[in-house]
Design a protein around this motif. Structure first.
Motif, PDB file in Angstrom:
ATOM      1  N   LEU B 253       0.832  -1.200   0.000  1.00 30.12           N
ATOM      2  CA  LEU B 253       0.000   0.000   0.000  1.00 30.12           C
ATOM      3  C   LEU B 253       0.867   1.250   0.000  1.00 30.12           C
ATOM      4  O   LEU B 253       0.495   2.280  -0.549  1.00 30.12           O
ATOM      5  N   LYS B 254       2.040   1.150   0.631  1.00 29.86           N
ATOM      6  CA  LYS B 254       2.924   2.318   0.714  1.00 29.86           C
ATOM      7  C   LYS B 254       3.490   2.688  -0.640  1.00 29.86           C
ATOM      8  O   LYS B 254       3.918   3.816  -0.861  1.00 29.86           O
ATOM      9  N   MET B 255       3.525   1.694  -1.566  1.00 30.20           N
ATOM     10  CA  MET B 255       4.009   1.987  -2.910  1.00 30.20           C
ATOM     11  C   MET B 255       3.142   3.059  -3.544  1.00 30.20           C
ATOM     12  O   MET B 255       3.640   3.957  -4.219  1.00 30.20           O
ATOM     13  N   GLY B 256       1.840   2.950  -3.314  1.00 29.48           N
ATOM     14  CA  GLY B 256       0.923   3.939  -3.887  1.00 29.48           C
ATOM     15  C   GLY B 256       1.204   5.326  -3.358  1.00 29.48           C
ATOM     16  O   GLY B 256       1.382   6.285  -4.122  1.00 29.48           O
ATOM     17  N   THR B 257       1.299   5.429  -2.042  1.00 27.02           N
ATOM     18  CA  THR B 257       1.517   6.759  -1.474  1.00 27.02           C
ATOM     19  C   THR B 257       2.927   7.246  -1.777  1.00 27.02           C
ATOM     20  O   THR B 257       3.156   8.448  -1.940  1.00 27.02           O
ATOM     21  N   TYR B 258       3.873   6.297  -1.890  1.00 26.43           N
ATOM     22  CA  TYR B 258       5.224   6.686  -2.290  1.00 26.43           C
ATOM     23  C   TYR B 258       5.170   7.334  -3.679  1.00 26.43           C
ATOM     24  O   TYR B 258       5.849   8.324  -3.939  1.00 26.43           O
ATOM     25  N   GLY B 259       4.344   6.772  -4.546  1.00 27.84           N
ATOM     26  CA  GLY B 259       4.169   7.344  -5.877  1.00 27.84           C
ATOM     27  C   GLY B 259       3.670   8.781  -5.828  1.00 27.84           C
ATOM     28  O   GLY B 259       4.091   9.625  -6.618  1.00 27.84           O
ATOM     29  N   PHE B 260       2.802   9.062  -4.876  1.00 27.51           N
ATOM     30  CA  PHE B 260       2.316  10.445  -4.732  1.00 27.51           C
ATOM     31  C   PHE B 260       3.484  11.385  -4.435  1.00 27.51           C
ATOM     32  O   PHE B 260       3.587  12.465  -5.004  1.00 27.51           O
ATOM     33  N   ALA B 261       4.350  10.932  -3.526  1.00 26.87           N
ATOM     34  CA  ALA B 261       5.444  11.807  -3.103  1.00 26.87           C
ATOM     35  C   ALA B 261       6.548  11.894  -4.144  1.00 26.87           C
ATOM     36  O   ALA B 261       7.199  12.920  -4.273  1.00 26.87           O
ATOM     37  N   ARG B 262       6.782  10.788  -4.875  1.00 25.32           N
ATOM     38  CA  ARG B 262       7.906  10.758  -5.805  1.00 25.32           C
ATOM     39  C   ARG B 262       7.502  11.230  -7.199  1.00 25.32           C
ATOM     40  O   ARG B 262       8.325  11.771  -7.932  1.00 25.32           O
ATOM     41  N   PHE B 263       6.259  10.995  -7.589  1.00 28.05           N
ATOM     42  CA  PHE B 263       5.845  11.329  -8.955  1.00 28.05           C
ATOM     43  C   PHE B 263       4.854  12.484  -9.018  1.00 28.05           C
ATOM     44  O   PHE B 263       5.134  13.519  -9.603  1.00 28.05           O
ATOM     45  N   ILE B 264       3.673  12.287  -8.437  1.00 28.84           N
ATOM     46  CA  ILE B 264       2.600  13.256  -8.681  1.00 28.84           C
ATOM     47  C   ILE B 264       2.991  14.659  -8.207  1.00 28.84           C
ATOM     48  O   ILE B 264       2.986  15.608  -8.989  1.00 28.84           O
ATOM     49  N   LEU B 265       3.334  14.784  -6.922  1.00 26.87           N
ATOM     50  CA  LEU B 265       3.592  16.127  -6.390  1.00 26.87           C
ATOM     51  C   LEU B 265       4.729  16.831  -7.124  1.00 26.87           C
ATOM     52  O   LEU B 265       4.551  17.944  -7.605  1.00 26.87           O
ATOM     53  N   PRO B 266       5.915  16.218  -7.263  1.00 29.07           N
ATOM     54  CA  PRO B 266       6.998  16.977  -7.893  1.00 29.07           C
ATOM     55  C   PRO B 266       6.891  17.091  -9.410  1.00 29.07           C
ATOM     56  O   PRO B 266       7.382  18.060  -9.967  1.00 29.07           O
ATOM     57  N   ILE B 267       6.246  16.137 -10.089  1.00 36.02           N
ATOM     58  CA  ILE B 267       6.255  16.195 -11.550  1.00 36.02           C
ATOM     59  C   ILE B 267       5.137  17.092 -12.075  1.00 36.02           C
ATOM     60  O   ILE B 267       5.323  17.847 -13.017  1.00 36.02           O
ATOM     61  N   VAL B 268       3.968  17.015 -11.441  1.00 36.01           N
ATOM     62  CA  VAL B 268       2.862  17.857 -11.933  1.00 36.01           C
ATOM     63  C   VAL B 268       2.317  18.732 -10.799  1.00 36.01           C
ATOM     64  O   VAL B 268       1.150  18.616 -10.415  1.00 36.01           O
ATOM     65  N   PRO B 269       3.127  19.638 -10.260  1.00 38.50           N
ATOM     66  CA  PRO B 269       2.678  20.429  -9.111  1.00 38.50           C
ATOM     67  C   PRO B 269       1.499  21.344  -9.429  1.00 38.50           C
ATOM     68  O   PRO B 269       0.636  21.545  -8.570  1.00 38.50           O
ATOM     69  N   ASP B 270       1.451  21.868 -10.661  1.00 34.94           N
ATOM     70  CA  ASP B 270       0.360  22.805 -10.956  1.00 34.94           C
ATOM     71  C   ASP B 270      -0.974  22.084 -11.065  1.00 34.94           C
ATOM     72  O   ASP B 270      -1.989  22.558 -10.560  1.00 34.94           O
ATOM     73  N   ALA B 271      -0.952  20.934 -11.712  1.00 36.71           N
ATOM     74  CA  ALA B 271      -2.185  20.153 -11.788  1.00 36.71           C
ATOM     75  C   ALA B 271      -2.587  19.696 -10.385  1.00 36.71           C
ATOM     76  O   ALA B 271      -3.774  19.687 -10.038  1.00 36.71           O
ATOM     77  N   SER B 272      -1.600  19.344  -9.567  1.00 40.26           N
ATOM     78  CA  SER B 272      -1.909  18.926  -8.195  1.00 40.26           C
ATOM     79  C   SER B 272      -2.555  20.062  -7.426  1.00 40.26           C
ATOM     80  O   SER B 272      -3.523  19.865  -6.700  1.00 40.26           O
ATOM     81  N   ALA B 273      -2.004  21.265  -7.602  1.00 46.29           N
ATOM     82  CA  ALA B 273      -2.572  22.418  -6.904  1.00 46.29           C
ATOM     83  C   ALA B 273      -3.992  22.668  -7.369  1.00 46.29           C
ATOM     84  O   ALA B 273      -4.879  22.999  -6.585  1.00 46.29           O
ATOM     85  N   HIS B 274      -4.192  22.477  -8.666  1.00 40.83           N
ATOM     86  CA  HIS B 274      -5.495  22.755  -9.246  1.00 40.83           C
ATOM     87  C   HIS B 274      -6.528  21.717  -8.822  1.00 40.83           C
ATOM     88  O   HIS B 274      -7.699  22.022  -8.652  1.00 40.83           O
ATOM     89  N   LEU B 275      -6.083  20.486  -8.680  1.00 44.86           N
ATOM     90  CA  LEU B 275      -7.021  19.389  -8.411  1.00 44.86           C
ATOM     91  C   LEU B 275      -6.860  18.833  -6.997  1.00 44.86           C
ATOM     92  O   LEU B 275      -7.257  17.713  -6.711  1.00 44.86           O
ATOM     93  N   ASP B 276      -6.271  19.646  -6.099  1.00 42.83           N
ATOM     94  CA  ASP B 276      -6.043  19.120  -4.745  1.00 42.83           C
ATOM     95  C   ASP B 276      -7.349  18.743  -4.057  1.00 42.83           C
ATOM     96  O   ASP B 276      -7.398  17.789  -3.286  1.00 42.83           O
ATOM     97  N   TRP B 277      -8.411  19.449  -4.379  1.00 44.75           N
ATOM     98  CA  TRP B 277      -9.704  19.151  -3.762  1.00 44.75           C
ATOM     99  C   TRP B 277     -10.139  17.717  -4.044  1.00 44.75           C
ATOM    100  O   TRP B 277     -10.789  17.071  -3.209  1.00 44.75           O
ATOM    101  N   LEU B 278      -9.753  17.220  -5.210  1.00 40.53           N
ATOM    102  CA  LEU B 278     -10.168  15.870  -5.589  1.00 40.53           C
ATOM    103  C   LEU B 278      -9.504  14.837  -4.665  1.00 40.53           C
ATOM    104  O   LEU B 278     -10.167  13.959  -4.103  1.00 40.53           O
ATOM    105  N   VAL B 279      -8.194  14.980  -4.514  1.00 40.48           N
ATOM    106  CA  VAL B 279      -7.466  14.015  -3.677  1.00 40.48           C
ATOM    107  C   VAL B 279      -7.901  14.160  -2.220  1.00 40.48           C
ATOM    108  O   VAL B 279      -8.113  13.161  -1.520  1.00 40.48           O
ATOM    109  N   ILE B 280      -8.033  15.422  -1.775  1.00 38.43           N
ATOM    110  CA  ILE B 280      -8.443  15.623  -0.386  1.00 38.43           C
ATOM    111  C   ILE B 280      -9.837  15.049  -0.164  1.00 38.43           C
ATOM    112  O   ILE B 280     -10.097  14.375   0.844  1.00 38.43           O
ATOM    113  N   GLY B 281     -10.714  15.278  -1.138  1.00 39.50           N
ATOM    114  CA  GLY B 281     -12.074  14.733  -1.021  1.00 39.50           C
ATOM    115  C   GLY B 281     -12.045  13.219  -0.920  1.00 39.50           C
ATOM    116  O   GLY B 281     -12.687  12.620  -0.050  1.00 39.50           O
ATOM    117  N   MET B 282     -11.258  12.590  -1.805  1.00 41.55           N
ATOM    118  CA  MET B 282     -11.187  11.127  -1.767  1.00 41.55           C
ATOM    119  C   MET B 282     -10.581  10.638  -0.444  1.00 41.55           C
ATOM    120  O   MET B 282     -11.011   9.624   0.106  1.00 41.55           O
TER     121      MET B 282
END
Lengths: 651, 505
Positions: B253-282
């Protein structure tokens, strides 16, 4: 110095660990020796601390033991703040706990879980000490939850009893509702103060008075009010204030010494202590103070009424159900923190005394707790009788006893307060005085006086409890008598808590009272002539008249107020409502969410549905694969045409 | 570390070769020697992983213990390894958990035990690879490779519905993986490199960022798993053997969250900022809704599986509060609590959920039932076990003094700075978590002896005691003093936060 202070919580903890892990090896004697030694060390060191800081006006200690963690530049420490308030609490907690420990040798003598019990109560002492000695909110929360944990273990001590394991789960979850608010309060503190350290927060608090926070829509709420109310929700859980009082009655499922610990000395006092500790914050929000005042008053009033009627049905000795913490809470609301802490102290002595006295009776009765089988125990158990009498008199505030001074101070303080809700609170206290006198003496008369209703066998074996039981009773009876006289001057009017408790000039009721204070005897005479004393006497008389002289009266009264009585027996329906709405409701909701949400929607339609439709499409696609060459050729040509068209259109 | 010793490679390949060795030993030799070989390999790997902590430089966010060799020059693919404060604790968690899993399968696995042990050892190497890989292709190879042993573990040594569960597990995660591959290839086209650190620096437009965001989100959300793509997890857990459940919960399960920290946040920060409500909601739905669903379970493993999903909600919540804080205040103050809390929660959840699955395993080995209502009053016959179970249950409710408290506490404090309501909903875990966990304890552990089979239960043997005892020590240690864990994260987390609030547009 730090080493000494560190020893105070560590000694009971070490005792608890040894008794818990190696209980079987060291045996019963080993277990109680090691835990009692631990608590005794804590008590002696607490006394030394108290004399050093309180009596000889030593320096307040505020220091870090170790840094728990640093994150985001914020330091979370484990550390101690030892001032006069803490020192007093430490003495009360360790003293009552020590008495309970010694007493337990006698009370639990025949129980299989002897070592386990000692391990738990020593752990309880450790948790409570960590709570009162904390110098920051994180550690406060640790102690806060730790006493919750140990009360869970203690209430469910007899884990085979269905009612006990229901009660402990309920106690933990209801306390968690309070902790939920408490944790949000801590989060708010961190957000606005950037620290969880008391010293930093209290120093910065006056500058935050006009800060506002937006929670709902455009409404601006005062930050201090929000923080104080959130923190108080935690106190409502621990101190069993309405509507989070529901766990306390059931908590009686544990062995009797726990009642003395949980009710009298430790856990429920946590809420009161917290409000006093946070006085620099509460003083900045009159709204929060009024909230505290009204919640306290409602608790006292509703529980008081409950007392009159339901109490008359109560057949089990020592199974006190009422929350008596309402009064102290509204004293806090009235900014008379010192009076609240003073009453907390005297109350700890005589309430513990009463519980342990009841336990002593239970031992003599061979663990039969039904008061219908008692009566006339005075001549068999003189020490228990006299100490219980002292406890009961202190409880109702009989002039001269410890309870008298502290209770009178509370009544006066509420009378003097000008905050919203204070008049309502005052009426509630007076009602409480009558009710308390009525039912505590009803119990007292039925147990110790009147005809002897036990069977011959029990009667034959009736005797005073062993020394390990009676000595704690005597030790608690002494402060129940004299603590008031000694404490009233310095604690209430002598500015004892200066520096530890902060009171705003505008609502300093105690200072106002202090102007009229002329000494112990003046206070005594003033109180004896007052309304509360008359009400208490009326209560005792009523108890004697109704239960000793004319027992038929009780039934008549009950018959006349049937409907009201039913409502009260069901405790205003709080339990039923919680069971149906919260417990039942969430179970029901859980089932629906699981069956409709997870099983039907996600798995049924989305997952397995996808699988099915893939299968279906695959089936269809299979039909396309006819195996005839010209079909394929035709498809290729159509595809080419589409692609060419696309490229042409796109340019 | 410039020492040049290929420690990370060793941690990847030693267990894989150890797995093959175990197979070979098991083929001809005795079962006992085979088991000892497997245990020996796992212990050696665990000991070898400790220098990662002791030799770790907490001052720098740069990748440490790096190794780099050309692999497929035509596509600029490198065999490139390295770790930072985010991945290092996870590797030690992996090597530690594997030792426990080998021990847990000591007696109860009778059928093809050498294959069972080998599967776990090989999986250990692949999981270490995932956490060490700094090259996109290498990462993907480990990521996919890791599925195979797990698929086999569930499919061969699982319960009655193991085929359904294994397929569901495989299809779910495979679907996510495909999108991950597409995103990686797109990024290669943009940067002409498969280096993950180059991806971090890649300038990507908003539309592309959004598409990549969703590709990554689906790939990693399935793994975490987040609501609503979580339903494979309860099935997989229920059917998996105890060891499989432990690795699944503690590491996969940690692989998934590791992916968030290693890929999503640093590679697409603007999309993450724009769609943070989606992840927070989930995440918040996971915390509240899943906790309620856990309440309805009658299968112990399912209940703990749902509890895992709810707890993982804290991880994703902690990662994503940074944007709301930045929008409100213009700085990231408070977000560090969220991210570090999330990372602590990952480690702590590894201990606690692993321990709870091992507890269920202990009972299952004796009673062959996971149904709560087949139990009752276990404390009467298994007092030592009951003490452990109550301890881990309390840790699961986030009691201060246990590791379960630390991460949740930090995330709740952090999320309050983003929004009162985030913290409010997250803090409901205090009540709901206590409700489902203690209700489980009440029904299973406490009460009168439920039936004759419970009456005949034997308390823990030495092996089980060591397994649960070591986890208990760690759970308490981390709860009493989390600083040693949190301190290694600061540099990496601060760097990450600075990076994600800097726009790439």
């Amino acid at each position: 110095m730090k080493g000494l202070y560190l020893m105070i919580p560590m000694a009971p903890l070490i005792g608890s660990i040894i008794a818990g892990l190696f209980g079987r090896k060291i045996g019963r004697t080993g277990a109680h020796t090691v835990t009692i030694a631990g608590v005794a060390v804590a008590f002696v060191l607490s006394l030394i601390t108290f004399f050093k800081i309180a009596v000889f006006d030593g320096e307040t200690f505020n220091g870090v033991v170790y840094t728990w963690m640093i994150s985001d530049g914020i330091s979370f420490d484990v550390g101690f703040l030892i001032d006069k308030l803490t020192a007093l609490m430490m003495v009360v907690v360790t003293f009552v706990s020590l008495m309970v420990h010694i007493y337990t040798i006698g009370y639990m003598a025949d129980d299989d879980g002897y070592q386990r019990f000692f391990s738990y109560i020593a752990l309880f002492t450790f948790s409570m000490l960590m709570l009162v000695m904390a110098n920051n909110f994180m550690q406060l929360f640790f102690g806060w939850e730790a006493v919750g944990l140990v009360s869970y273990l203690l209430i469910g001590f007899w884990f085979k009893k269905e009612s006990a394991i229901y009660a402990n789960m309920k106690a933990f979850i209801v306390n968690r509702v309070g902790d939920f608010g408490f944790l949000l309060g801590i989060a708010a503190v961190l957000m606005y103060f950037g620290s969880v350290d008391y010293a930093d927060v209290f120093a910065a608090a006056p500058h935050m008075k006009d800060m506002t926070i937006q929670i709902w829509g455009d409404q601006q709420w005062s930050v201090m009010t929000v923080i104080c109310i959130l923190l108080f929700i935690g106190a409502m859980g621990k101190s069993a204030q309405a509507p989070l009082h529901v766990w306390l009655p059931d908590s009686m499922e544990g062995p009797t010494p726990i009642s003395a610990l949980i009710h009298a000395a430790t856990m429920v006092t946590a809420g009161i202590f917290m409000v006093a500790r946070m006085s620099p914050l509460y003083e900045l929000s009159e709204t929060a103070l009024s909230f505290v005042l009204v919640i306290g008053a409602i608790t006292a009033f509703s529980m008081g009424l409950l007392g009159v009627f339901v109490r008359s049905e109560e057949r089990r000795v020592g199974k006190e159900r009422r929350s008596r913490w309402g009064p102290i809470h509204y004293t806090m609301g009235a900014s008379a923190y010192a009076a609240g802490i003073f009453h907390l102290m005297t109350h700890a002595f005589f309430k513990a005394l009463l519980f342990l006295g009841a336990g002593s009776v239970i031992i003599a009765m061979h663990h039969d707790q039904d008061i219908r089988n008692m009566g006339g125990l005075k001549k068999y158990m003189p020490i228990t009788y006299w100490t219980s009498l002292i406890g009961s008199l202190a409880l109702i505030g009989f002039p001269g006893t410890a309870g008298f001074f502290s209770k009178d101070a509370i009544i006066e303080a509420v009378w003097e307060s000008h905050l919203a809700g204070s008049t309502f609170a005052w009426i509630c206290v007076l009602l409480g005085v009558f009710v308390t006198a009525l039912y505590s003496f009803r119990m007292f008369f039925l147990v110790f006086h009147g005809e002897e209703r036990m069977d011959e066998h029990t009667k034959h074996h009736l005797k005073e409890s062993p020394k390990v039981v009676t000595i704690p009773l005597i030790c608690l009876a002494i402060p129940s008598l004299v603590a008031g006289m000694i404490g009233v001057g310095p604690l209430l009017f002598g500015g004892f808590f200066e520096g530890a408790i902060h009171v705003d000039e505008a609502h300093n009721v105690l200072e106002h009272m202090g102007e009229e204070y002329t000494g112990v005897f003046g206070f005594l005479i003033h109180g004896t002539l007052g309304l509360p004393f008359l009400l208490a006497m009326a209560g005792i008389y009523t108890a004697w008249h109704v239960y000793m002289k004319r027992p038929d009266l009780a039934d008549q009264i009950k018959a006349r107020f049937r409907g009201f009585y039913d409502l009260l027996v069901r405790k205003y329906g709080f339990d039923e409502f919680n069971d149906r709405f919260f417990a039942g409701g969430s179970r029901q909701l859980a089932k629906v969410l699981f069956e409709k949400g997870d099983a039907t929607m996600i798995d049924g339609i989305m997952v397995n549905g996808t699988a099915k439709s893939v299968g279906w499409i695959a089936g269809k696609v299979r039909n396309i694969q006819t195996g005839m060459l010209y079909h394929y050729a035709f498809a290729m040509i159509v595809g080419m045409l589409l692609l060419v068209t696309l490229f042409v259109l796109m340019g | 570390m410039a020492s040049g010793f290929p420690l990370l490679s060793l941690l990847i390949w030693l267990p894989i070769f150890g797995g093959v060795l175990t197979l070979a030993v098991g083929k001809g030799g005795s079962r006992d020697i085979m088991r000892k070989t497997a245990l020996g390999v796992s212990v050696v790997v665990f000991i070898l992983s400790l220098p990662l902590y002791t030799g770790f430089d907490t001052e720098t966010f740069a990748m440490q213990f790096g190794e780099k060799a050309s692999w497929i020059p035509a596509f600029n693919v490198f065999y490139s390894l390295g770790i930072d404060g985010i991945s290092m604790p996870l590797i030690i968690l992996t090597t530690f958990s594997t030792v426990l899993v080998v021990l847990a399968g000591w007696e109860v696995i009778e059928d093809r035990q050498e294959q069972y042990m080998a599967a776990f050892l090989i999986m250990e190497g692949l999981m270490n690879g995932v956490f060490c890989a700094l090259d996109g292709v290498l990462f993907y190879v480990f990521w996919e490779g890791m599925l195979i042993p797990m698929f086999l573990i569930i499919g061969i040594w699982g319960g009655p519905r193991r085929i359904y569960a294994a397929l569901k597990f495989f299809l779910y995660t495979f679907l996510g993986s495909v999108l991950l591959l597409v995103a990686l290839i797109y990024l290669y086209n943009q940067t002409s490199s498969f280096n993950i650190l180059d991806f971090h620096m890649a300038k990507v437009g908003m539309t592309a960022q959004t598409l990549i965001f969703f590709a990554f989100l689906i790939a990693f959300a399935v793994k975490v798993p987040m609501w609503p793509v979580h339903t494979w997890l309860p099935d997989a857990h229920v059917e998996a053997p105890t060891g499989g459940s432990v690795i699944l919960a503690a590491i996969m399960l940690k692989m998934g969250t590791y992916g968030f920290a290693r890929f999503i946040l640093p590679i697409v920060p603007d999309a993450s900022a724009h769609l943070d409500w989606l992840v927070i909601g989930m995440s918040l739905i996971a915390i509240v809704y899943i906790a309620l669903v856990a309440l309805a379970q009658t299968d112990m493993k399912k209940l703990i599986a749902y509890s895992s999903i709810a707890h993982m909600g804290f991880v994703t919540l902690g990662f994503f509060i940074v944007f709301a804080i930045f929008r409100a205040t213009g700085n990231t103050h408070g977000a560090g609590l969220g991210v570090e809390g999330a990372l602590v929660q990952m480690v702590s959840h590894g201990f606690i959920s692993g321990a709870l699955f091992l507890c269920v395993g202990v009972m299952y080995d004796r009673m062959h039932s996971r149904n709560i209502y087949d139990y009752g009053g276990v404390a009467n016959t298994m007092p030592v076990f009951a003490s452990f179970m109550v301890l881990f249950a309390m840790a699961n409710t986030g009691l201060p003094g246990t590791s379960g408290f630390v991460g949740e506490f930090m995330v709740i404090l952090g999320s309050f700075q983003a929004s009162f309501w985030y913290a409010f909903l997250a803090a409901t875990t205090l009540i709901l978590g206590a409700a489902y966990t203690l209700w489980l304890v009440k029904r299973v552990i406490f009460g009168e002896v439920g039936n004759e089979r419970v009456a005949a239960l034997q308390d823990l043997n030495m092996r089980e005691f060591v397994i649960l005892g070591s986890l208990a020590v760690l759970v308490l240690l981390l709860g009493i003093w989390p600083a040693p864990l949190v301190d290694v994260m600061h540099a990496s987390v601060n760097h990450l936060l600075e990076h994600v609030v800097t726009s790439k547009l």
